[in-house]
Design a protein around this motif. Structure first.
Motif, PDB file in Angstrom:
ATOM      1  N   SER A 129       0.629  -1.382  -0.201  1.00  0.00           N
ATOM      2  CA  SER A 129      -0.004  -0.385   0.276  1.00  0.00           C
ATOM      3  C   SER A 129       1.262   0.847  -0.390  1.00  0.00           C
ATOM      4  O   SER A 129       0.083   2.245  -0.701  1.00  0.00           O
ATOM      5  N   ASN A 182      -8.149 -14.362   2.832  1.00  0.00           N
ATOM      6  CA  ASN A 182      -8.965 -14.099   1.418  1.00  0.00           C
ATOM      7  C   ASN A 182      -8.978 -12.033   1.319  1.00  0.00           C
ATOM      8  O   ASN A 182      -8.699 -11.440   0.423  1.00  0.00           O
ATOM      9  N   GLN A 186      -6.958 -10.115  -1.473  1.00  0.00           N
ATOM     10  CA  GLN A 186      -8.034  -9.421  -2.125  1.00  0.00           C
ATOM     11  C   GLN A 186      -7.881  -8.137  -1.962  1.00  0.00           C
ATOM     12  O   GLN A 186      -7.450  -7.411  -3.349  1.00  0.00           O
ATOM     13  N   VAL A 187      -7.300  -7.409  -1.055  1.00  0.00           N
ATOM     14  CA  VAL A 187      -6.809  -6.508  -1.444  1.00  0.00           C
ATOM     15  C   VAL A 187      -5.496  -5.484  -1.589  1.00  0.00           C
ATOM     16  O   VAL A 187      -5.416  -4.976  -2.289  1.00  0.00           O
ATOM     17  N   GLN A 189      -4.224  -7.856  -4.261  1.00  0.00           N
ATOM     18  CA  GLN A 189      -4.532  -7.293  -5.290  1.00  0.00           C
ATOM     19  C   GLN A 189      -4.830  -6.669  -6.429  1.00  0.00           C
ATOM     20  O   GLN A 189      -4.248  -6.124  -7.599  1.00  0.00           O
ATOM     21  N   HIS A 190      -5.955  -6.570  -5.766  1.00  0.00           N
ATOM     22  CA  HIS A 190      -6.489  -5.421  -6.299  1.00  0.00           C
ATOM     23  C   HIS A 190      -5.842  -3.653  -6.128  1.00  0.00           C
ATOM     24  O   HIS A 190      -5.996  -3.138  -7.171  1.00  0.00           O
ATOM     25  N   ASN A 191      -5.346  -3.465  -5.522  1.00  0.00           N
ATOM     26  CA  ASN A 191      -4.523  -2.385  -5.675  1.00  0.00           C
ATOM     27  C   ASN A 191      -3.426  -2.558  -6.225  1.00  0.00           C
ATOM     28  O   ASN A 191      -2.806  -1.185  -6.805  1.00  0.00           O
ATOM     29  N   LEU A 193      -3.762  -4.781  -9.463  1.00  0.00           N
ATOM     30  CA  LEU A 193      -3.803  -4.514 -10.497  1.00  0.00           C
ATOM     31  C   LEU A 193      -4.812  -3.196 -10.838  1.00  0.00           C
ATOM     32  O   LEU A 193      -4.479  -2.568 -12.125  1.00  0.00           O
ATOM     33  N   ALA A 194      -4.753  -2.337 -10.361  1.00  0.00           N
ATOM     34  CA  ALA A 194      -5.413  -0.916 -10.082  1.00  0.00           C
ATOM     35  C   ALA A 194      -4.808   0.142 -11.081  1.00  0.00           C
ATOM     36  O   ALA A 194      -4.981   0.665 -11.580  1.00  0.00           O
ATOM     37  N   ARG A 196      -2.182  -0.703 -13.522  1.00  0.00           N
ATOM     38  CA  ARG A 196      -2.899  -0.825 -15.006  1.00  0.00           C
ATOM     39  C   ARG A 196      -3.605   0.510 -15.600  1.00  0.00           C
ATOM     40  O   ARG A 196      -2.343   0.961 -16.601  1.00  0.00           O
ATOM     41  N   THR A 291      -8.157 -19.562  -6.211  1.00  0.00           N
ATOM     42  CA  THR A 291      -9.219 -18.005  -6.552  1.00  0.00           C
ATOM     43  C   THR A 291      -9.335 -17.743  -5.210  1.00  0.00           C
ATOM     44  O   THR A 291      -9.555 -18.170  -3.773  1.00  0.00           O
ATOM     45  N   SER A 293     -11.529 -16.361  -1.542  1.00  0.00           N
ATOM     46  CA  SER A 293     -12.855 -16.496  -2.254  1.00  0.00           C
ATOM     47  C   SER A 293     -13.338 -17.400  -1.187  1.00  0.00           C
ATOM     48  O   SER A 293     -12.299 -17.901  -0.137  1.00  0.00           O
TER      49      SER A 293
END
Length: 293
Positions: A129, A182, A186-187, A189-191, A193-194, A196, A291, A293
């Motif tokens: 982060s 999870n 996910q956080v 991964q999202h941070n 990938l954003a 891109r 994955t 989830s």
């Protein structure tokens, strides 16, 4: 020995100890909510927030000052957040202190590759982060980022965390760990990938599931540095829903990281190389697609 008193918060909830207050503030600093040069809230405001007397706040501030996280600590205006210390290569440090600057240095390369073996992605999530913030500020400009993370499978019986009194009838400890694994992944991964869409960086983040509980955490940075830390087990209680879970667990953020660098000599270079081979072998053989989830 410093003796702390338990206080009762104005809302009737449990109050915080000085160490717990310091831990919360340290997490805010590491996450970038409090940045270098920012002033902390006043002691009165912190006392009200945590439901404690000012003496407990002062003890917490001393803890942060001794850790080098605060400057201008005096009886006058609130202290400021200190500038990050220059990365140290040889001195072992707790994960929450030592990981972020090492990862930041890895991200100064054009093409970044980070491989991780961990129990959950909590400390990596916090470190990343801070990196994402620096990328948004233009201080770091990688062309590509590849992150591969190995975490325990949800299907196995974990070595830890486990209930102290394991009757086999309640899997709340496992459910809590899985939810944390999870959510943190996910956080993270999202941070990443954003980046891109916002910066056109080629980003790839992949998780795979281990068929065992890793007793250590390992961070491999660009194939040039290996950071190794031991998970130290302890008995502790955590609130989960309406339950108080009594369990044996490890606080990964407090694991001490030992750095091995390829350029430091034959011994360190061999450790980095063998650690990378070990990770790649796990990745390509007995681990499975995951994955979150």
């Amino acid at each position: 020995m410093v003796v702390t008193q338990e206080n009762v918060a104005v809302n009737g909830s449990r109050s915080f100890s000085p160490q717990e207050i310091a831990d919360v503030l340290r997490d805010r600093i590491r996450a970038g909510d409090l940045k270098a040069g920012d002033r902390l809230p006043t002691q009165a405001d912190l006392a009200e927030e945590f439901g404690v007397e000012r003496g407990a706040v002062r003890q917490a501030l001393r803890v942060l000052q001794e850790a080098g996280l605060l400057t201008n600590v005096s009886k006058g205006s609130p202290p400021r957040i200190a500038e990050p210390a220059a990365p140290t290569h040889g001195e072992p440090q707790p994960t929450m202190v030592g990981l972020a600057p090492r990862v930041a240095e890895a991200f100064s390369e054009t093409d970044v590759r980070i491989d991780v073996v961990c129990h959950t992605a909590e400390t990596l999530m916090v470190a990343i982060s801070e990196i994402v913030r620096q990328i948004h500020e233009g201080r770091l400009r990688p062309r590509s980022i590849e992150v591969r993370i190995l975490v325990p499978s949800r299907e196995i019986t974990l070595a830890f965390p486990v209930p102290v009194d394991d009757t086999g009838e309640d899997d709340s400890v496992h459910k809590r760990w899985l939810a944390m694994r999870n959510a943190q992944g996910q956080v993270l991964q999202h941070n990443l990938l954003a980046l891109r869409a916002t910066h056109g960086i080629d980003v790839k983040v992949t998780f795979r599931a281990l068929p065992f509980t890793p007793p250590v955490k390992l961070y491999l940075l660009n194939g040039e540095e290996a950071l190794l830390g031991y998970y130290m087990l302890t008995r502790r209680e955590e609130e989960y829903g309406s339950q108080t879970l009594d369990m044996y667990d490890a606080l990964g953020s407090q694991s001490v990281l030992f750095s091995f660098q390829r350029q430091a000599g034959l011994r360190d270079a061999a450790f980095v190389e063998e650690s990378q081979k070990w990770f790649d072998a796990l990745w390509e053989t007995i681990t499975t697609d995951l994955t979150l989830s």
